[in-house]
Write an enzyme that holds these catalytic residues in place. Structure first.
Site: not given
Ligand code: PEP
Length: 251
Positions: A7, A9, A94, A96, A166, A172, A210
């Protein structure tokens, strides 16, 4: 089959996106047991789709869609437009989208239905916030999001939806869920899905939050994980290629 989903973003326009996919695919040889997915920003999608076109183990998707087919919805992208631009997958819900843009549970359901109706593959993201985890509400939150996102679908349709667990506090932040904690929530999701999908279905459930080259092997050692959804570490060739090549224990 293990799914490695990137992803991006709001990173990478068409030029750097194309170069990144090209370099990753040059590094990661095709394997029968894994699929690589790239979710770039919408304008970057055609460039990424062109790069993955020659690889049976790779596909492109978009990070969001609107459920209406067309009309006066400035700034939105329909499933049909996303498909024409090269998407075969769509990320939905997601964290976000949910927490920065106020996307409601009910909207995720409309999006999942639109994506399935167009023959594309939805990846529905679910996950609890830190305060919800601390309050012991993880399962309740995740199951509420699942129920809303899969509302109105029959068993065969539910089996087509890939779930990405998630935890919001892990996205992040550099703080990943432990493999055991992730697997525990996966089991709960799987049990819920098992009661709603055709007998013998193994729903695909990914972990995200992460994931990095240094923790991917430990996470993917958990049989419960059918793959990973990765943000930050998918933005560069070295880290993303390393994650996509993570060995999995033989089962
Ligand atoms: C994500 O954006 O779905 C995500 C898991 O980000 P990160 O790997 O940076 O934590």
């Amino acid at each position: 089959m293990t799914i490695f989903a990137a992803n991006w973003k709001m990173h990478h326009g068409p030029a750097t996106g194309r170069d990144l996919v090209r370099a990753v695919l040059a590094r990661v040889r095709p394997r029968e047991d894994r699929t690589l997915l790239f979710f770039p920003p919408a304008p970057t999608l055609p460039a990424v789709a062109a790069e993955v076109a020659g690889r049976r183990d790779a596909a492109a998707g978009t990070q969001n869609v609107y459920w209406e087919a067309k009309g006066a919805f400035t700034g939105e992208v329909s499933v049909g437009i996303a498909a024409e631009a090269g998407a075969t997958w769509v990320l939905i819900g997601h964290s976000e989208r949910r927490h920065k843009f106020g996307e409601a549970d009910e909207e995720t359901g409309k999006k999942v239905r639109a994506v399935l109706g167009a023959g594309l593959s939805p990846m529905l993201c679910v996950g609890e916030k830190l305060e919800e985890r601390k309050a012991g509400e993880t399962e309740a939150v995740v199951l509420r999001q699942l129920a809303a996102g899969l509302q109105g679908l029959d068993a065969a349709a539910i089996a087509r939806v890939v779930i990405a667990y998630e935890p919001v506090w892990a996205i992040g932040t550099g703080v990943n869920a432990t493999p055991q904690d992730a697997a525990a929530v996966h089991r709960c999701i799987r049990e819920w899905l098992r009661a709603r999908t055709p007998a013998g279905t193994r729903s695909r459930i990914l972990y995200g939050g992460s994931v990095s080259p240094s923790n991917a092997a430990a996470l993917l050692a958990e049989e419960e994980l059918d793959g990973v959804l990765v943000g930050g570490a998918s933005l560069e060739v070295e880290s993303w290629a390393a994650i996509c090549e993570t060995p999995r224990p033989a089962r």
